[in-house]
Structure formats: structure tokens, C-alpha cells
Design a protein around this motif. Sequence first.
Motif, short mmCIF file in Angstrom:
data_model
loop_
_atom_site.label_atom_id
_atom_site.label_comp_id
_atom_site.label_asym_id
_atom_site.label_seq_id
_atom_site.Cartn_x
_atom_site.Cartn_y
_atom_site.Cartn_z
N VAL C 158 33.70 33.29 48.46
CA VAL C 158 34.73 33.56 47.46
C VAL C 158 36.06 33.89 48.15
O VAL C 158 37.13 33.54 47.64
CB VAL C 158 34.27 34.69 46.52
CG1 VAL C 158 35.41 35.15 45.62
CG2 VAL C 158 33.10 34.19 45.67
N ASP C 159 36.01 34.51 49.30
CA ASP C 159 37.24 34.75 50.06
C ASP C 159 37.97 33.45 50.36
O ASP C 159 39.18 33.35 50.19
CB ASP C 159 36.89 35.42 51.41
CG ASP C 159 36.94 36.94 51.29
OD1 ASP C 159 37.16 37.45 50.16
OD2 ASP C 159 36.75 37.61 52.32
N LYS C 162 39.51 31.97 47.22
CA LYS C 162 40.75 32.64 46.78
C LYS C 162 41.98 32.11 47.53
O LYS C 162 43.07 32.07 46.98
CB LYS C 162 40.63 34.15 46.99
CG LYS C 162 39.74 34.80 45.93
CD LYS C 162 39.61 36.31 46.18
CE LYS C 162 38.65 36.94 45.16
NZ LYS C 162 38.25 38.30 45.55
N GLU C 204 35.25 34.02 38.44
CA GLU C 204 35.97 35.30 38.46
C GLU C 204 37.18 35.25 39.39
O GLU C 204 38.17 35.93 39.18
CB GLU C 204 35.02 36.44 38.87
CG GLU C 204 34.03 36.78 37.76
CD GLU C 204 32.76 37.44 38.28
OE1 GLU C 204 32.81 38.01 39.40
OE2 GLU C 204 31.73 37.37 37.59
N ALA C 205 37.06 34.40 40.40
CA ALA C 205 38.20 34.22 41.32
C ALA C 205 39.23 33.26 40.75
O ALA C 205 40.19 32.90 41.43
CB ALA C 205 37.69 33.70 42.67
N ASP C 207 38.76 30.12 39.75
CA ASP C 207 38.59 28.72 40.15
C ASP C 207 37.41 28.10 39.40
O ASP C 207 36.73 28.77 38.61
CB ASP C 207 38.35 28.66 41.67
CG ASP C 207 38.58 27.26 42.25
OD1 ASP C 207 39.00 26.36 41.50
OD2 ASP C 207 38.33 27.10 43.45
#
Lengths: 342, 342, 342, 342
Positions: C158-159, C162, C204-205, C207
Amino acid sequence: MSVRFGLLGAGRIGKVHAKAIFANPAAQLVAVADAIGKAATDLAAQYGCAVRSAEDIVSGDDIDAVVICTPTDTHADLIEQLSRAGKAIFCEKPIDLNLGRVKQCLAVVDAEGATLMVGFNRRFDPHFMAVKQVIENGEIGAIEMVTIVSRDPGAPSVDYIKRSGGIFRDMTIHDFDMARFLLDEEIDTVTAQASVLVDPAIGEAGDFDSASVMLSTASGRHATISNSRRASYGYDQRIEVHGSKGAVSAENQRPVSIEVANGSGYTRPPLHDFFMTRYTEAYAHEISAFIDAVQSKAPAQPSGIDGLVALALADAALISVRDGRAVKVSEVTGPLADGSVF
Amino acid sequence: MSVRFGLLGAGRIGKVHAKAIFANPAAQLVAVADAIGKAATDLAAQYGCAVRSAEDIVSGDDIDAVVICTPTDTHADLIEQLSRAGKAIFCEKPIDLNLGRVKQCLAVVDAEGATLMVGFNRRFDPHFMAVKQVIENGEIGAIEMVTIVSRDPGAPSVDYIKRSGGIFRDMTIHDFDMARFLLDEEIDTVTAQASVLVDPAIGEAGDFDSASVMLSTASGRHATISNSRRASYGYDQRIEVHGSKGAVSAENQRPVSIEVANGSGYTRPPLHDFFMTRYTEAYAHEISAFIDAVQSKAPAQPSGIDGLVALALADAALISVRDGRAVKVSEVTGPLADGSVF
Amino acid sequence: MSVRFGLLGAGRIGKVHAKAIFANPAAQLVAVADAIGKAATDLAAQYGCAVRSAEDIVSGDDIDAVVICTPTDTHADLIEQLSRAGKAIFCEKPIDLNLGRVKQCLAVVDAEGATLMVGFNRRFDPHFMAVKQVIENGEIGAIEMVTIVSRDPGAPSVDYIKRSGGIFRDMTIHDFDMARFLLDEEIDTVTAQASVLVDPAIGEAGDFDSASVMLSTASGRHATISNSRRASYGYDQRIEVHGSKGAVSAENQRPVSIEVANGSGYTRPPLHDFFMTRYTEAYAHEISAFIDAVQSKAPAQPSGIDGLVALALADAALISVRDGRAVKVSEVTGPLADGSVF
Amino acid sequence: MSVRFGLLGAGRIGKVHAKAIFANPAAQLVAVADAIGKAATDLAAQYGCAVRSAEDIVSGDDIDAVVICTPTDTHADLIEQLSRAGKAIFCEKPIDLNLGRVKQCLAVVDAEGATLMVGFNRRFDPHFMAVKQVIENGEIGAIEMVTIVSRDPGAPSVDYIKRSGGIFRDMTIHDFDMARFLLDEEIDTVTAQASVLVDPAIGEAGDFDSASVMLSTASGRHATISNSRRASYGYDQRIEVHGSKGAVSAENQRPVSIEVANGSGYTRPPLHDFFMTRYTEAYAHEISAFIDAVQSKAPAQPSGIDGLVALALADAALISVRDGRAVKVSEVTGPLADGSVF
């Protein structure tokens, strides 16, 4: 005019032919006979035909053609009787397990001018027919090497094995016929090796379950056959012909053409697990070709001689395994009645 | 008990169904009707059934089920008449090109409690059925993306195009049904683009010959459809489903599975060149499923609602192309008589 | 004369390029820089080159060409500095995530007359190159429909997500470039749908992890793209082009081409599980093409404009998802400095 | 520590090994020798190594390992000299065309305790290695039948044929080694047939261009080999192993994996047209394995004995063709120095 059929034998292969006859608009299934009464009545009920004795079918005025699906040891007698009765004959392979008996029988067929077709069904498989067509179109040039891989899903019972005449006469015989069909030249020499790898009981019954065969023709063409009585992945039936200008092959067939992909890879289903589902179309085309031959009074193909030669190749293979040497087919056949070797 | 069939329409698709009924031991073809007398008598001669008027088939006491293969604009009327006459109905798609008319017709079917099956034959293709089975087995996990490529060997005549309702109602409709069948969730939104690349005359007739469609469901599943009216390599029919644990796909089908190798490469034959040879088995399975439904009095699948929804998706696709936007299916369907959207 | 290279960034893609430069007899790896000292010294030890600061590489007299493998937000600045320093530049995609910044940067490149190549490595995959060659040979006639399926083995962290600019700018951007490469006509309209099916954390990010895209050109050509961030069966990368006279496709690649058959079916191994092993040859060809461009002072392909347009298509896709409509690419790009749209 | 290499022979296979050594970070190419001065200087210029005489390479203090790519009739002498000089030796197959001479040579290798690896490159093909791994994993159960099809794109010159030792020693020798590698049991009996179908000039030179071979082991395992000197469709190299629980096969390789579809069918490109492009990866892995053996002082595989046995199988095949019989391998080999048959 529609060809009126009698069926001798209502076992599993008899049912296959009954279905093909029923579905063919040029044919009519008149009667069936079987030593097991219930087998005959069940089949008759399904296809709306009569149950009769074999004798009545042989002599029946309302019957033009007879399909023989009885045990092997009755084939030659029935062919002779039917020849004399003026019926067109379709006989499951082999005519007999004894080459001499086959010759006698074919002499009767010949004398009576009977139509006889032998059930090498694979010649009528649409994929193999397409291979043959490519060859005949000249697309691969001169034929050089035929490669046949032919493996059964599983070994038959030892009881069956004992009556079968052995792997070469029972199983490889189809591949011998296919090799002849594709090589377009008579086979001159047979070399074979065989062993027992699948089931020791097959060895105890005096047979083999794994065999390799090399064939050569006078002009130097090659064919190789690889047989096993057991392939865990299904009914493995591949042919490939390599020629001077190219090659042609027929792929294995499976019931459905799907592929499932996941972390373990991409998986297609196993092959057909039974010769009857693998060769469904071949059986229908075979009967259709027989009907055409009956209606047109043309010689039927594969002929009795085709049946005889395939058996001779099987006999030669057995000698080759026993003696560890290349065996000339002429050693086995000797000259035929008409003076020709085949 | 054997299901007694009447056949309305003896054209090419009528012949396909006649053959499947004839070969099915659980069915009997009683009578055929066609506006063209010779078409009806030819078919009747081949399969040994009577020729009757459509009216007589609708009202015939000796007929349990009727297969509708007449022109599209007669379908809805015939379904209503047959529903009232208490016949089980198999109707080639579409029920009608007008969604409102389809709703009216289905209201009659519903009121009469009639058995109605709509001819989305592809659901019965053995390869696509196997894909569905893999999904239902949970082998690929949760369904995420369906990819359908569907291309005809060649465009139909412009006359046909003009009566067809357009590419989405005539051709894509099969893919809409397949997408619904595979997604296992109703389609929420349709987005489409379409153009004329194959034949300007198709454009002049107000239709398209090349189309791409994206579908989405409420939970976010995707389907994409790629259509062309002309594929030089044959009848291109592929489906693929990607899920959380894997994917499953059905390969294209060709008449024979051979490969020719030479200096130009390795060549397999073109695909089937006709939907009837491609879907021969599907048509037989489809009639068999209909017979099962008639005999068991179970609801037939695909149902009239399946026919209606596929048509609604086609209408939504047309709006999407016109307006350049995603179209909610609910915009098109409105609520049905029973209050449900579908 | 051998091209003397500096390498900015010794991460995983930097290593790929270092290896390709090292193995190329027309190139020489002079120096590497990385913010993480150990990364630089390890790579330098392996390939026998110097470790320097980025600034020293930019200004180094003994360096002809620089490969930029640093984080995305440094690309545009470095390209401008290197342009002014007279270096030939190979930059990993994207130039920047902001279209305006890309335009500024390309204006500098243009003003300095610098050689700039953008790393759309897939154009150099031998299989995709062969597809392109078939098209250029005219073998499939006029291009009509491009179908791209592109799925990653697994979602990135997820990093990463983002910082990535989102699925369209990070992942689909390669497919946008491939569609342009194959369509041979600029893309006029973008329609997309996207959802979160793989991992809610991606949603949630902000995308998506699953996307479908339809592209159209002014003349009505179509392309469709199907993307997922997770394919359990490996790195799924297929392209297919349908034209007026035929079609051409590139199959998926796997590390080894074997097949295991057993009672469960016929299984080939999963696909490559990593883009670097899938595109090993592409990376080598890409660097080789860049070296050719540097040596011949010919314009490098894919160019900065190619990088810009692919980014614009990604932006258009995002708008399409947000607004549920087809988006004209010209809405996004506006006119360029030279007055052209691209 | 890096292995320092000398290369004897700068012909086409010498170049292949030079490239692999150059690209391998664990190796260093120190010097090359070739009877043709320009061949040596060209190769030396490309890879930055010295040109020396063969004698200087044999005796060079700065050389750990030597790769022999000179004409066959020099191999045995060089192996003996290098053994005595304490070098690790990689020798292209065959060690010698005469079995007695090979035995003498191996006795010297043995006495000196030298590391000797023989160049059966196919064992290092990643696809064939994967086949071997599947076998070793037990995935196909007990090995029963190995099928090898091995055909060259085109026949070599008659000059080459005359020096080659004949098809069995020159071409089939690779397949003999592969059969041994896959059968996991020594071969007991060889049966072969051979003919001239491709080029009569090959027959006039006393050789064959088409051959079939059957091998059997003491436990009854089979292998078949099908060879032709000319395959219009490319370098045909297939292996397949059938076992008690399944089968594994390696497909043919082609430069690119694309498929073109049109009215003539679906065509994939021909196979590789040259053994060097087909086995590029195998050659690199082979040198890498040799380097590993040198560094670890482990026995190299394939060993000198592997080279000897493959040659013995070729000799047995020749006798089989001449005599038309199965030939025991022990007839050919006789006992070795150490008392073992192999």
C-alpha cells in the motif's frame, strides 16, 4: 435405398455400431442377436429392432448387411457363412488370431465375391483423415518417418489378456494398420522390443504391457510405435508424419477444451478415458463408409487383406521380440493364394 | 414418456433443431410448419414427420412442445398463443426486438404458467459448460473479470442487418447472456463503443460491425466483450474468467486438430466457419435440456427473463454508444410487473 | 565508439540496466550513484565501476549517457539537468505524475536538443516486436481491434500504491503505450471502469486494483485493456491485434516450456512471477536501442512525447471512471508548446 | 576465486563458449589459440584476451581450466596433455571416434585425477533440466518409456559427414546421452534401423541421414529415438518421459512465441534454425556448471565415462543396423580398466 442391417453381438462395441446405424438416414437396423438374451432385448428396445438368432440373421431375406461384434473366435466362421449367404459384412478386428485361418476365410470371401470391411476404426477418425489428406495433397512431400504413440488408459483384465492374442495382435494391430495407412508403402521389416512394466500378472499370462516397434519399408521409410497398456493421463493417441517438405501431426483429444490456471500452473483436462468416447465420430464415419461401399458395390476399405497384413505384422513383432532381430514380413506371410505376398 | 414436438420454421436453424429432436430417444418430431411449403415438405420427408399449418401445430392435441424458428417478428405472438394452448415453448432468441413487447409477452407466459425456454445455445456448449462447472466448483475463487471475444466469420447481408435490430441485439446479445451466466451477479452498468470497420454498407444501414463493451456489477465485477462481424480465421468464440484464486478459459474450436509444419511455420486449420458446426453439440444439449424441463415440469433455463435482460443490455449498449456514457441497466428496464427490476 | 554510462539509482531496476550495459560490448558502465551508499558500492563492486554522487555523474566529462532509475519525483529535475549538461538520457517511466510538469520538462529537453528515451520496455520484448513486425508487413491488413490483458502476479504494498499515482499511471500506462504502439493511430477517446476486488486497503488508499479500459481512434479502431493487480497464475501479459485480413497474438511466457500429464490433466508451469524475468530480453534490447540512438544521434523511441501521451491517457481514464463517460484525450492534454495536440 | 580460462579453438562453438565465459562473473578468459591466426585474433579482440599457441595454453601458469573446441581428432591428445599439466578440462563431444582410444585417454585422466567434463550441452537446457527435475521429484512415478525426436534443420556438408563418424556418433550421440540421463538406468540393448532418404550423397559417403533407435534397460525400460538430418520446419528437439504415474514432456522452442491467424489457419513461426540459438541458455549453464565443478573440486558431469558410453551406444547402433539384430552394449564396451562394464 436404405441398407438393412443385422447386428451380431450386443456388447459394448455392438451398441456403438447400433447407435451409428440408427442415426444414419441411409441405414435401418432390422435385427440383433446375442448369446445373452437380455443384451439383445435391451438393445432392440432402445432402437426399435427385432431380436433374432444369429442363424436367422445370416439367412434373413430382409437383411443386406451384417455387423459382426461377437467374440473373436467366431469371426471367421461367421464371415464365411455370411459370404455364402450373400450379405455384405462388417467385421470387428481381428478376423482371427491365426494367420492361416484368416487366409482360409479370405479365400471364401474372395470366391463368393463378398463385400468385407474390417473394423480399423481409426482410419475414420476425422483428425487422422485430415492427416492423410494433407499427405495426399503433397503438402509434406515424400513420406519419410511415421511416429505413433498409442497408450491405453488402463490395462484390461488378465482374463481379457489371455484371450486377446497378446499386445501386438490386440492393441498394436491398430497402430500397424495406421502405419500402413500413412506410410503409403508396404512394410518390409518389423523390429520390436517388449516388456512388463505395468502389471506382473500380464507377464505371468505370457504377454507384455509395454512395447516399442520399428518398421521399415523397402525404400527405407521408417515408422515407430510406442505402446503402453496404462497411461494415467488418458487415452493417448498421437500420430505424426515427417516428410521431405514438412510434417503433419494429429493432437490428442479430450472431452472439453478448457484450461484452468492457478498457482500450480495451467491445466487442461485429461484425455478421453475410453476408446469409445475418443473415437465416437470415427465409428459413425466407419459405418457410413461401409454403407457407401454396400450401396455403390465398391470394394470396402479397410479390406480383409488389410486385416490380414496387420495381423502378420503382429506375428512378425512377436518373432522379433523372441529372437532379438529384425523380421521380414515375408517370413510370416508367405505368398497368398493369388501369388502376391499380400 | 417421449415428448411430442411441433416445429415452426424449417429454415437453417429449424433443421438443426429437427435433427437434434430426431436423434433424441426421449423426443418425437410430430409435425413441421413453414410458410415456404417446400421447406416444410423436405424436412418432413427427411425425418418422417407431418406437414401442418402453424395454427394446427399450436392447437394440436398430439403435440406437447413447440420449437419456434420463425422470423423474429412472429415470436411474441406465437409464444402467447402457445402459452394459452398449454404447450411447452422453446423459442429462438430474441423474443422480440422491442423490450416493451417482450415484457407483455412474458406477462402472458407468466399468467398461463407456461414453460418457456429461450435459445441461448452457448450455455450448452460443452466447453463453456465446463468453464461454468470450474467456477461453481470454486476452483478459481471469487469471480472478478470475464473476458469474451466473439467474432463472426463474415458479415451477414445488409438485408439481414436491417431486420436484425443491430449488432447489440443480434450478435452481442449472446455475449451479454454469456457474461450474465458467468458473472453470477446481475449487471449494473453497460458502457459500449462501436464503429464501422468491416463494411460501409453496414454503417449506411444504421448499424455497426465492430463493438467493444464493458459491463460492471454492483460489487465491482467486470466483463469485457469484443465483437467483430468479420474474422478471416473463422468463428472466434473465446471466454475467460479471472477470479481471486485462478482463471479458466475455453479455447477456440476447429473442425480437426491437426498441425502442419514446414518452412513457413506450424499451422493449425482455421476455426469453424459457421455457428452451426461450431455449436453442433450445444444445440443437441439445448434440446435435451428443454426436454428434461418439459418432462420434469421444472422451470426452463435460460428463461424468458434471461431473454429480456439480454435485450435490455443491448438497449443499454446502444444508448451508451449514442451518449458516450455508462448506462445503468435500470434506466432501460424499469421495474417489472412483479416489482423486481428483472 | 563505446558509450560511457552513468547510472542514477542502484535499486532493482537500476541493477537490471547495469547488467544490460555491462553485457553490451558497445557500452561501458563508468559510475553509479545512489542515496543508499551500500546499494551503490555493491553494484559498483559487481560491475567494476566507480561510485559517485548524482551531481558528479550529471557533470562528468567521461560520461555520455545517463540512465535514471531514481524515485519518480526526481525524474523531471534530473532530465532537465542532464539535458543542460549535454547528456543522452534514458529515463524510467514516468517522467512525472503531473502532466504539466512533464510538459515543462519536455520543453527543456526540446530546447537543449537532448536525446531522451522513456523506458517503455515492452516495446522491446521480442514477442511483441514480432507482433509489430507482422502488422508492418501487412499480414493482417488494416488494424481494427487491439486486445491487451495485463495482470500482475500480486499487488504491491500500500505504501507503493500511495506513491504510484494510481493504477492507471503506474500499471495501465504500459498498456496505454502498447495500445498506441499497435494501433498505429492516435487514441481519441478513453473510457474506463475500475473497482477494488483484490485488496480493500488499496481502495482505502484511494486507488483501484481492477480496471477495464476501452480506447478508440478517430477512424474507429478499438483497443481494450484488462488489468488486475493480482493473478495467481503469474505475470499475465497478452496482446492480440485483429485486422481486416487476420490477427496476430503474443502468447504468455513461462520460465520453462514443459508439460506434466497425469490423472488430473496436463499441466504447464505458471507464468513468470516477476516483470524482470518476464522482460529480461526486453531490457537488454531496450538499452541496446538507446545505445544505437546515442551513437547514431537519431531520435530515441519511445520519446518524451510517448511518455507524455501515455500519462495523458491515464489521466483521461481517471476522469472517465469518476464521471462515467467517454473522455476525449484532447480534454486532458490541451495543445502542446509546438501547437500540436501531442 | 575466478576461474582463469584458456580456449583451444576459435570456431563457431569456440565463440559460443568464449561468450559464456566472458559473461560469467566467476570466470575470466585469459587466452585463445587457433590454427587459423585471424580466428584467434578476432575472438581475442572481441573479448579482450591474449592470443597464444595451444602449447602455451596447456602449460600456462595463469590458466586453471581449458575448453577444447578443436577438431575431434585432436581431443584425446589434448585431454591427456592437459590432464598431465593439471588443468581442468572441458571437451566438446566426442572424446574420440574410436572407443579404444577413448578408454586410453580416460585412463590417463583417471591416473592424473583430472577434472574432465564432456560437452553434452542438452543436459543443461532449462526445459530438459525441468523435465529431469519432475522425474526426480517422483511426479511421474517409475520411468517406463522415453521418447526422443531429434531432427536437424538441414544436413551438413558431405565433407563434414565424412569426418563425422556417421550419424550415430555425430548426431544420435546427443540423444543417447539424453536417453541415459532420463532413463536413470544403464542401457542394456540397442536396436537400430537407418536409411538414406534426404540426400543420396550421404549414402555414397557411407552414412545414413534417417535413423530410428530402440533402447532397453535390464529392467525393461524403453527409449526410442527418431532422427533425421533434415526438418524443413527447423531444429526439432523433443523429449517425453512416460512413467507409472504420469508423463512429462519438453516442447519445441522457437525464437518468438507469436501466432498469426488468417484464412489459411493459425500459424506459429518455425523452430530455431540452428543449434546455437536453440541451446543458447544451455551453453551458458554448461560452462557455469563446469566452473562450479572446478571451484568445488567436485566431479564434473557429464563425465568422461558419459562420453564413452554414449559412443559405445553409437557403435552398438551401427552393428545393429549392419546385422539386423538387437546388440548388447556389453558386446561393444567390454570391461573397463576398473573391472566395471562402464
